[in-house]
Design a protein around this motif. Structure first.
Motif, PDB file in Angstrom:
ATOM      1  N   ASP A 175       0.835  -1.191   0.000  1.00 43.39           N
ATOM      2  CA  ASP A 175       0.000   0.000   0.000  1.00 43.39           C
ATOM      3  C   ASP A 175       0.874   1.246   0.000  1.00 43.39           C
ATOM      4  OD1 ASP A 175      -2.702   1.308   0.456  1.00 43.39           O
ATOM      5  OD2 ASP A 175      -1.536   2.079   2.140  1.00 43.39           O
ATOM      6  N   THR A 176       0.555   2.221  -0.836  1.00 38.91           N
ATOM      7  CA  THR A 176       1.389   3.413  -0.958  1.00 38.91           C
ATOM      8  C   THR A 176       1.400   4.269   0.306  1.00 38.91           C
ATOM      9  OG1 THR A 176      -0.425   4.636  -1.955  1.00 38.91           O
ATOM     10  CG2 THR A 176       1.134   3.584  -3.453  1.00 38.91           C
ATOM     11  N   MET A 177       0.430   4.091   1.161  1.00 39.43           N
ATOM     12  CA  MET A 177       0.406   4.826   2.431  1.00 39.43           C
ATOM     13  C   MET A 177       0.868   3.937   3.588  1.00 39.43           C
ATOM     14  SD  MET A 177      -0.372   7.776   1.439  1.00 39.43           S
ATOM     15  CE  MET A 177      -0.554   8.589   2.997  1.00 39.43           C
ATOM     16  N   LEU A 178       1.398   2.761   3.251  1.00 34.54           N
ATOM     17  CA  LEU A 178       1.940   1.806   4.229  1.00 34.54           C
ATOM     18  C   LEU A 178       0.877   1.362   5.234  1.00 34.54           C
ATOM     19  CD1 LEU A 178       5.362   3.608   4.860  1.00 34.54           C
ATOM     20  CD2 LEU A 178       4.815   1.900   3.121  1.00 34.54           C
ATOM     21  N   ILE A 202       8.685  10.786   2.625  1.00 34.20           N
ATOM     22  CA  ILE A 202       8.450  12.202   2.887  1.00 34.20           C
ATOM     23  C   ILE A 202       7.525  12.757   1.808  1.00 34.20           C
ATOM     24  CG2 ILE A 202       9.528  14.472   3.136  1.00 34.20           C
ATOM     25  CD1 ILE A 202      12.136  12.871   3.896  1.00 34.20           C
ATOM     26  N   GLN A 203       6.461  13.394   2.268  1.00 30.12           N
ATOM     27  CA  GLN A 203       5.536  14.058   1.360  1.00 30.12           C
ATOM     28  C   GLN A 203       5.022  15.307   2.066  1.00 30.12           C
ATOM     29  OE1 GLN A 203       2.209  11.728   0.013  1.00 30.12           O
ATOM     30  NE2 GLN A 203       1.785  13.115  -1.659  1.00 30.12           N
ATOM     31  N   ASN A 204       5.308  16.450   1.464  1.00 31.90           N
ATOM     32  CA  ASN A 204       5.009  17.737   2.100  1.00 31.90           C
ATOM     33  C   ASN A 204       5.700  17.769   3.458  1.00 31.90           C
ATOM     34  OD1 ASN A 204       3.399  18.489  -0.143  1.00 31.90           O
ATOM     35  ND2 ASN A 204       1.721  17.291   0.703  1.00 31.90           N
ATOM     36  N   GLU A 205       4.986  17.996   4.506  1.00 36.35           N
ATOM     37  CA  GLU A 205       5.579  18.037   5.851  1.00 36.35           C
ATOM     38  C   GLU A 205       5.453  16.702   6.581  1.00 36.35           C
ATOM     39  OE1 GLU A 205       7.343  20.691   6.988  1.00 36.35           O
ATOM     40  OE2 GLU A 205       7.009  21.413   4.939  1.00 36.35           O
ATOM     41  N   ARG A 206       4.817  15.734   5.949  1.00 30.35           N
ATOM     42  CA  ARG A 206       4.555  14.448   6.597  1.00 30.35           C
ATOM     43  C   ARG A 206       5.711  13.476   6.357  1.00 30.35           C
ATOM     44  NH1 ARG A 206       0.430  10.913   4.189  1.00 30.35           N
ATOM     45  NH2 ARG A 206       0.991   9.013   5.172  1.00 30.35           N
ATOM     46  N   LYS A 207       6.148  12.823   7.439  1.00 29.77           N
ATOM     47  CA  LYS A 207       7.228  11.840   7.349  1.00 29.77           C
ATOM     48  C   LYS A 207       6.781  10.548   8.016  1.00 29.77           C
ATOM     49  CE  LYS A 207      10.784  15.373   7.533  1.00 29.77           C
ATOM     50  NZ  LYS A 207      11.939  15.896   8.246  1.00 29.77           N
ATOM     51  N   MET A 208       7.099   9.419   7.366  1.00 33.27           N
ATOM     52  CA  MET A 208       6.823   8.099   7.933  1.00 33.27           C
ATOM     53  C   MET A 208       8.106   7.287   7.874  1.00 33.27           C
ATOM     54  SD  MET A 208       3.112   7.012   6.359  1.00 33.27           S
ATOM     55  CE  MET A 208       3.623   7.143   4.661  1.00 33.27           C
ATOM     56  N   THR A 209       8.417   6.607   8.958  1.00 33.40           N
ATOM     57  CA  THR A 209       9.587   5.739   8.990  1.00 33.40           C
ATOM     58  C   THR A 209       9.200   4.382   8.422  1.00 33.40           C
ATOM     59  OG1 THR A 209      10.378   6.892  10.949  1.00 33.40           O
ATOM     60  CG2 THR A 209      11.370   4.753  10.474  1.00 33.40           C
ATOM     61  N   ILE A 210       9.754   4.032   7.279  1.00 32.13           N
ATOM     62  CA  ILE A 210       9.393   2.784   6.610  1.00 32.13           C
ATOM     63  C   ILE A 210       9.738   1.580   7.473  1.00 32.13           C
ATOM     64  CG2 ILE A 210       9.821   1.334   4.585  1.00 32.13           C
ATOM     65  CD1 ILE A 210      10.326   3.960   3.026  1.00 32.13           C
ATOM     66  N   ASP A 231      17.347  -6.944   8.641  1.00 31.97           N
ATOM     67  CA  ASP A 231      18.522  -7.244   7.820  1.00 31.97           C
ATOM     68  C   ASP A 231      18.147  -7.811   6.449  1.00 31.97           C
ATOM     69  OD1 ASP A 231      20.207  -6.374   9.820  1.00 31.97           O
ATOM     70  OD2 ASP A 231      20.510  -8.384  10.651  1.00 31.97           O
ATOM     71  N   SER A 232      16.861  -8.081   6.230  1.00 28.59           N
ATOM     72  CA  SER A 232      16.400  -8.678   4.977  1.00 28.59           C
ATOM     73  C   SER A 232      15.836  -7.665   3.999  1.00 28.59           C
ATOM     74  CB  SER A 232      15.328  -9.736   5.263  1.00 28.59           C
ATOM     75  OG  SER A 232      15.860 -10.755   6.058  1.00 28.59           O
ATOM     76  N   ILE A 233      15.878  -6.394   4.386  1.00 22.52           N
ATOM     77  CA  ILE A 233      15.363  -5.366   3.483  1.00 22.52           C
ATOM     78  C   ILE A 233      16.368  -4.235   3.328  1.00 22.52           C
ATOM     79  CG2 ILE A 233      12.947  -5.839   4.070  1.00 22.52           C
ATOM     80  CD1 ILE A 233      13.067  -3.065   5.548  1.00 22.52           C
ATOM     81  N   ILE A 234      16.290  -3.626   2.183  1.00 25.87           N
ATOM     82  CA  ILE A 234      17.049  -2.411   1.912  1.00 25.87           C
ATOM     83  C   ILE A 234      16.016  -1.331   1.635  1.00 25.87           C
ATOM     84  CG2 ILE A 234      18.596  -1.251   0.295  1.00 25.87           C
ATOM     85  CD1 ILE A 234      19.767  -4.087  -0.278  1.00 25.87           C
ATOM     86  N   ILE A 235      16.110  -0.237   2.351  1.00 29.16           N
ATOM     87  CA  ILE A 235      15.256   0.921   2.072  1.00 29.16           C
ATOM     88  C   ILE A 235      16.146   1.911   1.338  1.00 29.16           C
ATOM     89  CG2 ILE A 235      13.837   2.762   3.030  1.00 29.16           C
ATOM     90  CD1 ILE A 235      13.398   0.852   5.466  1.00 29.16           C
ATOM     91  N   ALA A 236      15.807   2.156   0.081  1.00 35.29           N
ATOM     92  CA  ALA A 236      16.680   2.949  -0.785  1.00 35.29           C
ATOM     93  C   ALA A 236      16.135   4.360  -0.991  1.00 35.29           C
ATOM     94  CB  ALA A 236      16.826   2.253  -2.133  1.00 35.29           C
ATOM     95  N   ASP A 237      17.038   5.311  -0.965  1.00 36.92           N
ATOM     96  CA  ASP A 237      16.675   6.698  -1.262  1.00 36.92           C
ATOM     97  C   ASP A 237      16.309   6.828  -2.732  1.00 36.92           C
ATOM     98  OD1 ASP A 237      17.407   7.275   1.336  1.00 36.92           O
ATOM     99  OD2 ASP A 237      19.240   8.345   0.801  1.00 36.92           O
ATOM    100  N   SER A 238      15.304   7.656  -3.001  1.00 37.80           N
ATOM    101  CA  SER A 238      14.948   7.986  -4.384  1.00 37.80           C
ATOM    102  C   SER A 238      14.039   9.207  -4.386  1.00 37.80           C
ATOM    103  CB  SER A 238      14.256   6.813  -5.079  1.00 37.80           C
ATOM    104  OG  SER A 238      13.030   6.503  -4.447  1.00 37.80           O
ATOM    105  N   ARG A 239      14.098   9.946  -5.495  1.00 43.24           N
ATOM    106  CA  ARG A 239      13.248  11.134  -5.672  1.00 43.24           C
ATOM    107  C   ARG A 239      12.595  11.169  -7.053  1.00 43.24           C
ATOM    108  NH1 ARG A 239      13.476  16.027  -2.657  1.00 43.24           N
ATOM    109  NH2 ARG A 239      14.799  15.814  -0.844  1.00 43.24           N
TER     110      ARG A 239
END
Length: 174
Positions: free
Chosen positions: A76-79, A115-123, A133-141
């Motif tokens: 889900d895109t909103m987790l 991060i979207q607007n002022e809202r932040k969620m820790t994945i 240790d089984s996931i990589i959370i990768a930066d992207s824009r």
């Protein structure tokens, strides 16, 4: 059918089907028995688990019914909902790469945060601790970043989990 892309609701399944291409069916879980009869090499399956709490059982059932299928999931895109169950299921097969970026909505991933607007969620908060240790959370824009990450998944034997465009690009490169 070679590939099943699983979403937790019909909007996710229909979105993936339309993103992948013409003729990709979006099937609700109640019709799971027809998957094996479909002529399409890719099927988008609505697991119908957004608010049910039984995602783990249904995910295992899909793999039991179609053990040869290559399974990918779109969270889900909103987790929301059963996201952690989907991640736990997919970690059984390979290490995962997640980036929760949708450039059109000005949503991006940076240092493990959506991060979207002022809202932040820790994945990482939605990932069971035993799987950190089984996931990589990768930066992207950007879409270019997402394309680079899809190629990384292919090169490093990682499974792409989100966003849908990364799954599409990964399948095209595969």
């Amino acid at each position: 059918m070679d590939t099943i892309i699983i979403s937790d609701d019909l909007s996710g399944a229909a979105g993936m089907a339309s993103l992948i291409g013409t003729g990709i069916p979006a099937i609700p879980f109640k019709n799971i028995d027809v998957l094996g009869k479909m002529k399409s090499s890719i099927i988008s399956l609505d697991l119908e688990t957004r608010n049910t709490g039984n995602a783990g059982q249904r995910l295992d059932y899909v793999k039991e019914l179609y053990p040869e299928a290559f399974i990918l999931t779109r969270i889900d895109t909103m987790l929301r909902g059963s996201t952690s169950d989907f991640i736990e299921f997919m970690c059984k097969f390979e290490k995962l790469l997640i980036t929760d970026t949708i450039p059109d909505f000005e949503r991006y991933t940076y240092t493990g945060l959506t991060i979207q607007n002022e809202r932040k969620m820790t994945i990482r908060d939605i990932v069971p601790v035993k799987l950190h240790d089984s996931i990589i959370i990768a930066d992207s824009r950007t879409y270019s970043d997402i394309g680079t990450l899809a190629k990384r998944c292919l090169n490093e034997n990682l499974l792409p989990v989100d966003p849908g465009i990364m799954i599409k690009l990964y399948l095209e490169m595969r």
